[in-house]
Design a protein around this motif. Structure first.
Motif, PDB file in Angstrom:
ATOM      1  N   LEU A  17      73.664  26.111  52.776  1.00 55.28           N
ATOM      2  CA  LEU A  17      74.406  26.034  51.526  1.00 55.28           C
ATOM      3  C   LEU A  17      73.464  25.809  50.347  1.00 55.28           C
ATOM      4  O   LEU A  17      72.318  25.356  50.539  1.00 55.28           O
ATOM      5  CB  LEU A  17      75.403  24.872  51.596  1.00 55.28           C
ATOM      6  N   PRO A  18      73.914  26.082  49.119  1.00 51.20           N
ATOM      7  CA  PRO A  18      73.083  25.797  47.942  1.00 51.20           C
ATOM      8  C   PRO A  18      72.710  24.316  47.892  1.00 51.20           C
ATOM      9  O   PRO A  18      73.524  23.448  48.225  1.00 51.20           O
ATOM     10  CB  PRO A  18      74.006  26.163  46.766  1.00 51.20           C
ATOM     11  N   ASP A  19      71.489  24.050  47.498  1.00 51.25           N
ATOM     12  CA  ASP A  19      70.991  22.669  47.424  1.00 51.25           C
ATOM     13  C   ASP A  19      71.068  22.200  45.972  1.00 51.25           C
ATOM     14  O   ASP A  19      70.136  22.384  45.194  1.00 51.25           O
ATOM     15  CB  ASP A  19      69.554  22.601  47.942  1.00 51.25           C
ATOM     16  N   ASP A 108      81.509  32.587  37.030  1.00 45.84           N
ATOM     17  CA  ASP A 108      80.472  33.120  37.922  1.00 45.84           C
ATOM     18  C   ASP A 108      81.064  33.922  39.067  1.00 45.84           C
ATOM     19  O   ASP A 108      80.356  34.688  39.723  1.00 45.84           O
ATOM     20  CB  ASP A 108      79.641  31.969  38.503  1.00 45.84           C
ATOM     21  N   ALA A 109      82.344  33.731  39.349  1.00 49.14           N
ATOM     22  CA  ALA A 109      83.015  34.458  40.429  1.00 49.14           C
ATOM     23  C   ALA A 109      84.471  34.673  40.056  1.00 49.14           C
ATOM     24  O   ALA A 109      85.080  33.845  39.378  1.00 49.14           O
ATOM     25  CB  ALA A 109      82.917  33.687  41.749  1.00 49.14           C
ATOM     26  N   ILE A 110      85.025  35.791  40.534  1.00 48.76           N
ATOM     27  CA  ILE A 110      86.417  36.132  40.270  1.00 48.76           C
ATOM     28  C   ILE A 110      87.101  36.497  41.583  1.00 48.76           C
ATOM     29  O   ILE A 110      86.535  37.223  42.412  1.00 48.76           O
ATOM     30  CB  ILE A 110      86.532  37.312  39.287  1.00 48.76           C
ATOM     31  N   MET A 137      78.189  39.486  38.646  1.00 46.53           N
ATOM     32  CA  MET A 137      79.273  38.544  38.929  1.00 46.53           C
ATOM     33  C   MET A 137      79.831  38.774  40.333  1.00 46.53           C
ATOM     34  O   MET A 137      80.066  39.902  40.756  1.00 46.53           O
ATOM     35  CB  MET A 137      80.395  38.687  37.903  1.00 46.53           C
ATOM     36  N   PHE A 138      80.036  37.695  41.068  1.00 50.17           N
ATOM     37  CA  PHE A 138      80.624  37.738  42.403  1.00 50.17           C
ATOM     38  C   PHE A 138      82.118  38.027  42.254  1.00 50.17           C
ATOM     39  O   PHE A 138      82.836  37.292  41.581  1.00 50.17           O
ATOM     40  CB  PHE A 138      80.413  36.381  43.093  1.00 50.17           C
ATOM     41  N   ALA A 245      80.265  31.654  43.657  1.00 50.58           N
ATOM     42  CA  ALA A 245      80.022  31.157  42.301  1.00 50.58           C
ATOM     43  C   ALA A 245      78.787  30.265  42.235  1.00 50.58           C
ATOM     44  O   ALA A 245      78.186  30.109  41.176  1.00 50.58           O
ATOM     45  CB  ALA A 245      81.245  30.384  41.811  1.00 50.58           C
ATOM     46  N   GLN A 246      78.417  29.702  43.371  1.00 49.80           N
ATOM     47  CA  GLN A 246      77.231  28.839  43.423  1.00 49.80           C
ATOM     48  C   GLN A 246      75.959  29.625  43.734  1.00 49.80           C
ATOM     49  O   GLN A 246      74.886  29.034  43.890  1.00 49.80           O
ATOM     50  CB  GLN A 246      77.442  27.746  44.476  1.00 49.80           C
ATOM     51  N   GLY A 247      76.095  30.935  43.833  1.00 49.27           N
ATOM     52  CA  GLY A 247      74.907  31.774  44.000  1.00 49.27           C
ATOM     53  C   GLY A 247      74.716  32.388  45.370  1.00 49.27           C
ATOM     54  O   GLY A 247      73.760  33.146  45.573  1.00 49.27           O
ATOM     55  N   LEU A 248      75.602  32.087  46.325  1.00 51.17           N
ATOM     56  CA  LEU A 248      75.435  32.686  47.645  1.00 51.17           C
ATOM     57  C   LEU A 248      75.831  34.155  47.624  1.00 51.17           C
ATOM     58  O   LEU A 248      76.846  34.517  47.028  1.00 51.17           O
ATOM     59  CB  LEU A 248      76.297  31.960  48.677  1.00 51.17           C
ATOM     60  N   PRO A 249      75.069  35.030  48.287  1.00 50.58           N
ATOM     61  CA  PRO A 249      75.480  36.432  48.435  1.00 50.58           C
ATOM     62  C   PRO A 249      76.717  36.526  49.328  1.00 50.58           C
ATOM     63  O   PRO A 249      77.091  35.555  50.008  1.00 50.58           O
ATOM     64  CB  PRO A 249      74.257  37.082  49.105  1.00 50.58           C
ATOM     65  N   PRO A 250      77.362  37.708  49.377  1.00 51.74           N
ATOM     66  CA  PRO A 250      78.607  37.836  50.133  1.00 51.74           C
ATOM     67  C   PRO A 250      78.546  37.420  51.595  1.00 51.74           C
ATOM     68  O   PRO A 250      79.464  36.760  52.085  1.00 51.74           O
ATOM     69  CB  PRO A 250      78.930  39.330  49.998  1.00 51.74           C
TER      70      PRO A 250
END
Length: 293
Positions: A17-19, A108-110, A137-138, A245-250
């Motif tokens: 996960l994002p740190d 950041d995400a929709i 945008m995700f 939205a936190q930056g993870l790819p799909p």
């Protein structure tokens, strides 16, 4: 054809996960915009919104019909709400894009599509949204938006690296314009065909769920029969978008959504029974299960 790799704890640990640092604020944790809902299922958006928060997003906004906006805002006081013009049938009106476009840039995400039932309106809105979205945008398309996806295939391919499509068997068949029985006979082949056709990350939900992204395929067989209930897909959409939205790819965003959701389903099966627990009981368990990996 992409070969399926089982999603397990080892995979999640290898793709963490994002740190977030201690000084990150709510904007830095990711901002999610959920667009959907209608008079028939006015509260469906609450499941997606809560799931996005449980996945770690810092801010969530719900864009829905004006007549449901105030009740939804009261039911979810952590959410911002955008009251959108609605049709006589109680669906989001096409002119809603004028209100949504300024809001999209602040997220950041929709997630687009949950709890909507006007196919023509969804097609119109999806076309307007795809032409205006920032490239990075995700975006997660769910429910009725998937049945409109075929008409916007080129727009989806143009931003494919940041787009997730989340069909069940019937929606996957509609996306490919084939019979549902063909998908049921070989869901992985249909999933590969959809990934090739749309160029995006595509998830096929079922007893064994698969996701293909960037030429890789993950398979997840957990969760149990209790997850086959209304609302489970809305929650998975929210979890995945909250992580995106936190930056993870799909691919990892889906994996970290469906893995803990499945674990939550198993835990509820053990404590309440295999059938009969509610989708809304899943999200509160997710943060602890994510930390436990």
């Amino acid at each position: 054809m992409a070969e399926a790799v089982p999603l397990d704890t080892a995979w999640l640990k290898a793709n963490p996960l994002p740190d977030h640092q201690d000084n990150v604020d709510k904007n830095g944790r990711g901002r999610v915009l959920v667009i959907g809902g209608g008079r028939r299922v006015p509260g469906g958006m609450l499941l997606t919104a809560e799931a996005a928060f449980r996945a770690g997003a810092g801010k969530v906004t719900i864009g829905t019909i004006a007549s449901a906006a105030i009740p939804i805002g009261i039911a979810c006081p952590s959410c911002a709400v955008v009251a959108l013009p609605e049709t006589d049938a109680g669906e989001i009106a096409p002119e809603a894009t004028e209100l949504l476009l300024p809001d999209m840039a602040r997220h950041d995400a929709i997630v687009f599509g949950p709890a909507m039932s006007d196919a023509e309106g969804v097609r119109t809105l999806l076309g307007a949204l795809l032409s205006s979205l920032p490239e990075d945008m995700f975006v997660l398309l769910d429910a009725l938006a998937l049945r409109a996806a075929a008409e916007h295939r080129h727009a989806i391919r143009a931003r494919a690296a940041h787009t997730v499509l989340t069909p069940h068997e019937g929606e996957l068949a509609a996306m490919l314009d084939i019979a549902k029985e063909v998908v049921a006979a070989d869901p992985l082949a249909a999933l590969n065909a959809a990934a090739e056709r749309f160029g995006a990350a595509v998830m096929a939900k079922g007893a064994v769920s698969h996701l293909i992204a960037e030429g890789r395929c993950l398979a997840y067989a957990g969760g149990g029969l209790g997850l086959a209930a209304s609302g489970s897909g809305d929650i998975l959409a929210g979890l995945s978008a909250g992580l995106g939205a936190q930056g993870l790819p799909p691919l990892p965003a889906w994996a970290w959504g469906i893995g803990p959701q499945g674990d939550a389903g198993r835990r509820l099966s053990e404590t309440m029974g295999a059938l009969g627990y509610l989708a809304r009981e899943l999200p509160p368990l997710v943060p602890g299960l994510m930390r436990g990996v």
